[in-house]
Enzyme design. Structure first.
Site, mmCIF file in Angstrom:
data_model
loop_
_atom_site.group_PDB
_atom_site.id
_atom_site.type_symbol
_atom_site.label_atom_id
_atom_site.label_comp_id
_atom_site.label_asym_id
_atom_site.label_seq_id
_atom_site.Cartn_x
_atom_site.Cartn_y
_atom_site.Cartn_z
ATOM 1 N N SER A 1 -5.673 -4.995 -9.350
ATOM 2 C CA SER A 1 -6.295 -6.210 -8.833
ATOM 3 C C SER A 1 -6.567 -7.166 -9.979
ATOM 4 O O SER A 1 -6.810 -6.753 -11.110
ATOM 5 C CB SER A 1 -7.615 -5.847 -8.133
ATOM 6 O OG SER A 1 -8.397 -6.994 -7.912
ATOM 7 N N THR B 1 -0.723 13.440 14.040
ATOM 8 C CA THR B 1 -0.313 12.614 15.172
ATOM 9 C C THR B 1 -1.489 11.700 15.478
ATOM 10 O O THR B 1 -2.644 12.121 15.384
ATOM 11 C CB THR B 1 0.045 13.457 16.416
ATOM 12 O OG1 THR B 1 -1.105 14.201 16.832
ATOM 13 C CG2 THR B 1 1.193 14.412 16.120
ATOM 14 N N HIS B 2 -1.197 10.453 15.780
ATOM 15 C CA HIS B 2 -2.248 9.457 16.014
ATOM 16 C C HIS B 2 -3.173 9.329 14.790
ATOM 17 O O HIS B 2 -4.358 9.020 14.929
ATOM 18 C CB HIS B 2 -3.085 9.804 17.261
ATOM 19 C CG HIS B 2 -2.258 10.062 18.475
ATOM 20 N ND1 HIS B 2 -1.670 9.068 19.214
ATOM 21 C CD2 HIS B 2 -1.901 11.236 19.067
ATOM 22 C CE1 HIS B 2 -0.995 9.604 20.216
ATOM 23 N NE2 HIS B 2 -1.114 10.915 20.153
ATOM 24 N N GLU C 1 3.936 -1.945 0.406
ATOM 25 C CA GLU C 1 3.526 -2.946 1.391
ATOM 26 C C GLU C 1 4.631 -3.978 1.597
ATOM 27 O O GLU C 1 4.862 -4.446 2.719
ATOM 28 C CB GLU C 1 2.227 -3.603 0.941
ATOM 29 C CG GLU C 1 1.046 -2.629 0.975
ATOM 30 C CD GLU C 1 -0.201 -3.151 0.282
ATOM 31 O OE1 GLU C 1 -1.234 -2.480 0.361
ATOM 32 O OE2 GLU C 1 -0.133 -4.236 -0.357
ATOM 33 N N GLN D 1 27.785 -21.727 12.448
ATOM 34 C CA GLN D 1 27.494 -21.953 11.035
ATOM 35 C C GLN D 1 26.109 -21.431 10.673
ATOM 36 O O GLN D 1 25.849 -21.077 9.522
ATOM 37 C CB GLN D 1 27.601 -23.460 10.734
ATOM 38 C CG GLN D 1 27.340 -23.835 9.282
ATOM 39 C CD GLN D 1 27.631 -25.304 9.041
ATOM 40 O OE1 GLN D 1 28.749 -25.766 9.263
ATOM 41 N NE2 GLN D 1 26.622 -26.048 8.614
ATOM 42 N N LYS E 1 -8.748 -0.788 -9.344
ATOM 43 C CA LYS E 1 -7.782 -0.696 -8.247
ATOM 44 C C LYS E 1 -6.375 -0.373 -8.740
ATOM 45 O O LYS E 1 -5.936 -0.870 -9.771
ATOM 46 C CB LYS E 1 -7.735 -2.021 -7.470
ATOM 47 C CG LYS E 1 -9.002 -2.399 -6.724
ATOM 48 C CD LYS E 1 -9.291 -1.456 -5.577
ATOM 49 C CE LYS E 1 -8.247 -1.512 -4.501
ATOM 50 N NZ LYS E 1 -8.123 -2.847 -3.877
#
Length: 504
Positions: free
Chosen positions: A295, A175-176, A308, A340, A301
Site C-alpha cells: 500500500s 463450498t459456499h 485481482e 470493421q 500490507k
C-alpha cells in the site's frame, strides 16, 4: 399572396439561381462545407492505425495472391516481379511509413503503385478488400490462438508440478466459502489443470475453423478470372477453404468462437485468481513479491494485486464477446462496414487473456503454500462429518438417516462423544452397534478422511498421482498438436518465400 410572401419567394428563387450558377451567397454554406468536407468522415471510416496488427498478414496475402495470378497467367511475370519487389520495400519501410489510406489494404496498394506505377494496381486483380481482410484476420488470428494455447500449456505444467509437490498436503475444501470436506492441495491444484485442459481443447478446436481461407471469394460473388483458390490457401498455410464465396467474405463466426474460448479461459483464471486472493487473506498462501504490491500508505500490507487484475480480465473478455455478438447480430449478407468494428474485440480479448494466463501461471509457480496452516484448518467446521455418515451408510444405515445422525452430532461438537449421543437419539442404539470407535475416530481425522476417498479423480494421494500422470500425457499430446500446427505454418511461410524468390 402578400408582399412578404412575394419577397420570400423571390429570395428563394434568387438563392436557387445563385446556387445553380455556382455563386455562394451565404458564408455559412462555406463553413458547413469546410467542416463536413471529407475530414471527419474520412477519419471515421479509416482503420489504418488499428490495422497495424494485420500489416504483416496483408503482405503475406498480397504475395500469395500475386504468385497465384502469375501462375494462372492472369498477370505476367514481369509485373508480378515488380509488385513483389515493391512489397518487400513496403515491408522494410514498415506500417508507419504507409501513405494515408482508408485501411492497410488500400495503403499498401497505393505504396506499391507509388513504387512501380500503374501496373502495381494489377495486384488487386480478381479479389476484393472483402475477401482480403477476411483472409488477413484469419492469418493473424490463428497465430494468436496458438500463442494462447501455448500459454495454457505452460500454466497446466505449473499446476501439475505444484500439485505433485503437495499430494499429501491436507487442506480445507469449501463450498459456499464454508468448510465442507478436507482435501489435498494437490487435488485442488490439479482441478484447475483439468479445467485449463478443456480451455486448451476449445482453443485448438477454434483453430481448425479459423485456419480456412476465404481468399478468392472477391466481394462476395466470386470472380470471372481463372483463380486457383486452393493454391493461395496452400501458400498461406490454410488447411482448406471457406468454399461458398458469400459465406467466405461475410462470415465472422470464427471470431465469436475464438473470443468465446478466450472468455471461457478468462473465467477459469478468474476462479483461480479469486481463490488465491481469498487464501492469501486467510494465511494459506503467500504470493511472491513480484506478484504482489504494498500500500502507498499502509506499510504492513501485501496485496495480491496481480490476481485481482487477472480476475478482472474475465470482465474484459466477456465484454469483448458481448460487443462482438452485438456487432454481428442481425447483419444482412454479405459484407457490411460494421465488420470493421468486429475483429478488434477478438484480438483485444485474446491478447488480454494470454497475458493473464502467463501471470496466473507465474503466481502459482512462485507461491509459498503455508502447509501447516492448511493442515490445521483442514478439520475446521466439522469438515469430516460426511466421512462418519459414509461409515454408517456402509454399515447398513440408510444414508439419509446417517445424515441425520451426524447433523445432530454437529449441533453439539465434532468428536466421538457427540456422534455417540446423536446415534442414541436418532437410532436408539449405541454407535458401536454399527461401527467401532476406532473407525469413527479415524474418519474424524482429516488425513485419514482424505486417504479413504481414493476413487477415480478423488483427493487421496494415490488418486491424485494417477490423475497427474494422465494430465502430463494430455499436456504432451496438446503440446505436440500446437507444435505440429506451428510447423505447418512455418513450412507454408518458407514455401511462399521460395515462390516469391523465383520472381524477385
Amino acid at each position: 399572396m402578400t408582399d412578404e410572401e412575394d419577397s420570400e419567394d423571390g429570395s428563394e428563387a434568387q438563392r436557387a439561381s445563385k446556387r445553380s450558377s455556382g455563386e455562394r451567397s451565404d458564408p455559412r454554406d462555406v463553413v458547413r462545407r469546410e467542416r463536413f468536407s471529407g475530414g471527419p468522415a474520412r477519419d471515421f471510416l479509416s482503420s489504418l492505425a488499428a490495422d497495424e496488427r494485420i500489416f504483416a498478414a496483408d503482405l503475406a496475402v498480397d504475395r500469395a495472391h500475386v504468385v497465384m495470378l502469375a501462375e494462372q497467367d492472369i498477370v505476367d511475370e514481369a509485373d508480378a516481379a515488380a509488385i513483389l519487389e515493391a512489397l518487400a520495400d513496403v515491408e522494410a519501410a514498415g506500417h508507419g511509413e504507409l501513405p494515408d489510406g482508408e485501411d492497410v489494404h488500400a495503403a499498401i496498394e497505393t505504396a506499391v503503385i507509388d513504387r512501380v506505377g500503374a501496373r502495381g494496381g494489377r495486384m488487386h486483380t480478381a479479389r476484393s478488400r472483402n475477401d482480403e481482410v477476411a483472409t488477413c484476420i484469419r492469418y493473424r488470428l490463428r497465430e494468436d490462438v496458438l500463442d494462447v494455447a501455448e500459454a495454457t500449456l505452460a500454466a497446466r505444467e505449473v499446476l501439475a508440478d505444484a500439485a505433485a509437490d503437495h499430494t499429501d498436503t491436507v487442506m480445507p475444501g469449501f463450498t459456499h466459502l464454508q468448510p465442507a470436506q478436507p482435501t489435498t492441495l494437490g487435488h485442488y491444484l490439479s482441478s484447475y489443470e483439468s479445467a485449463l485442459a478443456r480451455d486448451t481443447d476449445r482453443l485448438l478446436d477454434a483453430y481448425e475453423r479459423v485456419n480456412r481461407s476465404p481468399l478468392g471469394a472477391a466481394a462476395f460473388a466470386g470472380t470471372p478470372f481463372d483463380v486457383d483458390r486452393e493454391r493461395t490457401a496452400e501458400l498461406l498455410g490454410f488447411d482448406g477453404l471457406v468454399v461458398n464465396s458469400m459465406d467466405a467474405a461475410s462470415a465472422r463466426d470464427f471470431l465469436v468462437e475464438t473470443t468465446a474460448a478466450a472468455a471461457t479461459l478468462a473465467t477459469t483464471l478468474s476462479g483461480l485468481a479469486e481463490d488465491l486472493v481469498v487464501y492469501s487473506t486467510q494465511g494459506y498462501v503467500e504470493l511472491a513479491d513480484e506478484y504482489a504490491s504494498t500500500s502507498s500508505i499502509m506499510p504492513q500490507k501485501k496485496n495480491p494485486d496481480t490476481m485481482e487484475l487477472v480476475r478482472g480480465t474475465a470482465g474484459d473478455a466477456a465484454a469483448g464477446l458481448n460487443g462482438l455478438l452485438s456487432t454481428l447480430k442481425g447483419l444482412p449478407r454479405a459484407y457490411n462496414r460494421d465488420l470493421q468494428r468486429a475483429h478488434p474485440h477478438a484480438f483485444e480479448a485474446v491478447e488480454a487473456v494470454e497475458a493473464a494466463t502467463e501471470v496466473a501461471a507465474g503466481a502459482v509457480a512462485t507461491a509459498d503454500w503455508r502447509t501447516e496452516a492448511l493442515s490445521a484448518a483442514a478439520g475446521e467446521g466439522f469438515s469430516t462429518a460426511t466421512g462418519v455418515a459414509d461409515l454408517l451408510a456402509m454399515a447398513g444405515v440408510p444414508f439419509r438417516t446417517a445424515h441425520e445422525v451426524v447433523a445432530r452430532a454437529a449441533e453439539e461438537g465434532s468428536d466421538y462423544a457427540a456422534c455417540e449421543a446423536a446415534a442414541e437419539a436418532v437410532l436408539s442404539e449405541s454407535l458401536d452397534a454399527y461401527v467401532d470407535r476406532e473407525a469413527v475416530e479415524a474418519a474424524l481425522d482429516p488425513e485419514t478422511s482424505v486417504a479413504s476417498r481414493d476413487s477415480v479423480g478423488g483427493p487421496a494421494p494415490a488418486a491424485v498421482e494417477n490423475a497427474l500422470a494422465e494430465a502430463r500425457d494430455d499436456i504432451d499430446a496438446d503440446a505436440a498438436a500446437v507444435e505440429s500446427r506451428r510447423a505447418d505454418l512455418a513450412a507454408a511461410e518458407n514455401g511462399l518465400e521460395a515462390e516469391v524468390a523465383t520472381y524477385v
